[in-house]
Scaffold this motif. Structure first.
Motif, short mmCIF file in Angstrom:
data_model
loop_
_atom_site.label_atom_id
_atom_site.label_comp_id
_atom_site.label_asym_id
_atom_site.label_seq_id
_atom_site.Cartn_x
_atom_site.Cartn_y
_atom_site.Cartn_z
N MET A 114 0.81 -1.22 0.00
CA MET A 114 0.00 0.00 0.00
C MET A 114 0.84 1.27 0.00
O MET A 114 0.58 2.19 -0.77
N ASN A 115 1.83 1.32 0.86
CA ASN A 115 2.60 2.56 0.99
C ASN A 115 3.76 2.65 0.01
O ASN A 115 4.02 3.71 -0.56
N SER A 116 4.47 1.56 -0.19
CA SER A 116 5.63 1.59 -1.10
C SER A 116 5.20 1.51 -2.57
O SER A 116 5.76 2.20 -3.42
N LEU A 117 4.22 0.64 -2.85
CA LEU A 117 3.78 0.47 -4.24
C LEU A 117 2.60 1.36 -4.59
O LEU A 117 2.26 1.50 -5.76
N ASN B 79 11.03 -6.18 -4.98
CA ASN B 79 11.24 -4.76 -4.71
C ASN B 79 10.17 -3.97 -5.46
O ASN B 79 9.23 -4.55 -6.01
N VAL B 80 10.29 -2.67 -5.50
CA VAL B 80 9.23 -1.84 -6.10
C VAL B 80 9.13 -2.02 -7.62
O VAL B 80 8.15 -1.57 -8.23
N GLU B 81 10.09 -2.67 -8.25
CA GLU B 81 10.10 -2.80 -9.70
C GLU B 81 9.76 -4.20 -10.18
O GLU B 81 9.60 -4.41 -11.39
N THR B 82 9.66 -5.17 -9.27
CA THR B 82 9.45 -6.55 -9.70
C THR B 82 7.98 -6.82 -10.04
O THR B 82 7.08 -6.10 -9.62
N SER B 83 7.77 -7.89 -10.80
CA SER B 83 6.42 -8.30 -11.19
C SER B 83 5.67 -8.86 -9.98
O SER B 83 6.26 -9.44 -9.07
N TYR B 84 4.36 -8.69 -10.01
CA TYR B 84 3.53 -9.22 -8.92
C TYR B 84 3.66 -10.73 -8.81
O TYR B 84 3.56 -11.30 -7.71
N TRP B 85 3.91 -11.41 -9.93
CA TRP B 85 4.00 -12.87 -9.89
C TRP B 85 5.15 -13.34 -9.03
O TRP B 85 5.12 -14.46 -8.50
#
Length: 517
Positions: free
Chosen positions: A307-310, A366-372
């Motif tokens: 919620m906060n980072s993404l 991290n903030v750049e990786t895929s949700y999978w």
């Protein structure tokens, strides 16, 4: 929860006694499921709502942890004595009283308007949950014939699992559309239906006069548990080497030592020390501690990250967390089946090993990786936890002396709550330890530490944002290593007990089947 009033010398545990059957079994099952569903829902709705609570009530990061831990600690301390009170004064009375108190405290949490008030009523809500939960199983035991009790247990576990799995999604939708208060207000209509149903269809059980209540043991155990969690949470602001932190930890050690002394001397101890003569009981307790240390501690941090980072909304975050809770529904019955086939020792080690693998995989996020890259580990962790629950329960209840089976089941459930409380506190402290120096090295104000520890992104300060991610990764590794170490301990220290049939394993694991409850 299994009742714990079995007097010394009883040669048949409460879970195996037939007793006199009273009331309509099907209607009694429906009636207790209202309270069960309500408690299950509240066990997972809070994580998604925490960022909204923090923003609305200006809560610190430490106070945010206590929104979870106040509930867990109250529940942990009160479970065993609440089961005792149900035996003594009537399980129907205790169940209805628990549902009423749960509804009242739920409304109070939403209306109070201050974080201090929320914490007080969350603790009282935990007391209410402890009052009603032991009675749900005890009432089913006194109503269902022995040959149908396994089916009732299965439905009990299914309702609990569905409510837990749906918690994040329900929370996300309610917070986004109506406000965080409604995750608590929703309990009111459920409670009203449950109270009416219970009053009409549940038959009161006979009061049992044997045994006593270990008041001093309850006070000492409560004090020791509170001191440990309080010291971990406050160490973030006091400092780990401060006199205050060391003093509170020392107080916890003294209180626990006094608890052990008292338990060795009283006639009806809260937790008989003879229970731990079996390695299966002791190590089985560690299985539950490690499992819920990881599950609840990591869930707390991952929700803040989503919620906060993404920057996801509450409904989206609830959907993203759904694989972890949804796959818990089939995993526990599969774990019980495997336990009955190959034994609890192997299944417990396998379950914790899967959890360690899933947690280690999450360190790549991290903030750049895929949700999978999150969803797949979520499923692995869900199955690992589901395997560990029935196998750990079989180690504890199956390894306990027959006349202490009820107390062993209460010990199992207490380990769940204590593991969750300590996990949330310790893993949050690890994140704060990374964030504090990162914020201190910038021009940000000191109060930015609270927001940064909750994963809030600060534009132009990549080191601060990275510190939260680094702390989350370290926390994941700590949880993974703990699961791996306990898995190894299960293999090394425990002899494989005789295999039980599936119905027996399910009955022994009945509280654990509720997962986060």
């Amino acid at each position: 929860m299994t009742s714990v009033s079995t007097p010394p010398g009883t040669d048949v545990p409460p879970s195996r006694r037939e007793g006199t059957r009273k009331g309509n079994p099907a209607l009694t099952l429906i009636a207790v499921c209202f309270g069960l569903f309500m408690v299950g829902l509240d066990s997972t709705v809070v994580h998604i709502a925490n960022p909204a609570i923090q923003a609305d009530l200006d809560a610190t990061f430490g106070e945010l942890q206590w929104v979870i831990n106040a509930y867990l600690l109250a529940l942990a301390v009160c479970l065993i004595p609440a089961g005792k009170l149900g035996d003594r004064y009537g399980r129907k009375k205790m169940y209805i009283l628990g549902v009423v108190l749960f509804a009242i405290t739920s409304v109070a949490i939403g209306l109070i308007g201050s974080i201090e008030g929320v914490l007080v009523f969350r603790a009282l809500q935990g007391v209410a949950a402890a009052m009603l939960m032991p009675q749900t199983i005890a009432l089913l035991r006194s109503t269902f014939p022995r040959d149908q009790f396994g089916m009732a247990v299965g439905i009990w576990g299914g309702v609990s699992s569905v409510s837990i799995a749906g918690g994040p999604l329900v929370s996300g939708l309610l917070v986004q559309s109506l406000g965080w208060e409604w995750i608590f207000y929703i309990n009111v209509p459920i409670a009203i239906l449950g109270i009416v149903m219970a009053a009409l269809v549940i038959r009161e059980t006979a009061a049992e006069k044997a045994g006593g209540i270990d008041i001093l043991g309850i006070i000492l155990l409560a004090g020791a548990l509170f001191a440990v969690v309080f010291a971990v949470v406050q160490a973030q602001s006091w400092g780990w080497g401060s006199a205050a932190t060391i003093g509170v930890f020392a107080a916890a050690v003294v209180l626990f030592a006094l608890f052990v002394i008292v338990e060795s001397r009283v006639a009806y101890p809260l937790l008989p020390l003879s229970l731990f003569r079996s390695a299966g009981v002791s190590v089985g307790g560690l299985v539950f501690l490690a499992n819920f240390f990881a599950i609840l501690g990591v869930t707390f941090l991952l929700t803040l990250f989503l919620m906060n980072s993404l920057g996801n909304g509450t409904a989206t975050a609830g959907l993203m967390m759904l694989p972890m809770s949804a796959f818990a529904i089939p995993s526990a019955p599969i774990g019980a089946l495997l336990t009955s086939r190959i034994g609890p020792r192997k299944v417990a080690a396998m379950g914790l090993g899967l959890m360690a693998l899933g947690l280690a995989m999450l360190t790549l996020v991290n903030v750049e990786t895929s949700y999978w890259l999150m969803a797949i580990p979520f499923v692995i962790i869900a199955f690992g936890s589901g395997f560990a629950i029935p196998s750990g329960a079989d180690l504890i209840v199956g390894g306990a002396p027959v006349h202490l089976a009820g107390v062993a089941s209460g010990f199992q459930t207490t380990c769940i709550q204590v593991g969750g409380a300590i996990g949330t506190a310790v893993l949050s402290a690890i994140v704060a330890a990374q964030v504090i120096p990162a914020v201190g090295a910038t021009t940000l104000p000191a109060d930015a530490v609270e927001a940064a520890s909750a994963g809030v992104v600060f534009d132009g300060f990549p080191a601060v944002n990275g510190a939260f991610i680094d702390g989350m990764h370290i926390s994941l590794w700590v949880a993974a290593i703990l699961c791996a170490v306990v898995a190894a301990l299960v293999i090394i220290a425990v002899r494989e007990p005789k295999h039980h049939d599936f119905g027996t394993v399910a009955e022994e694991a009945v509280e654990g089947l509720a997962a986060h409850v």
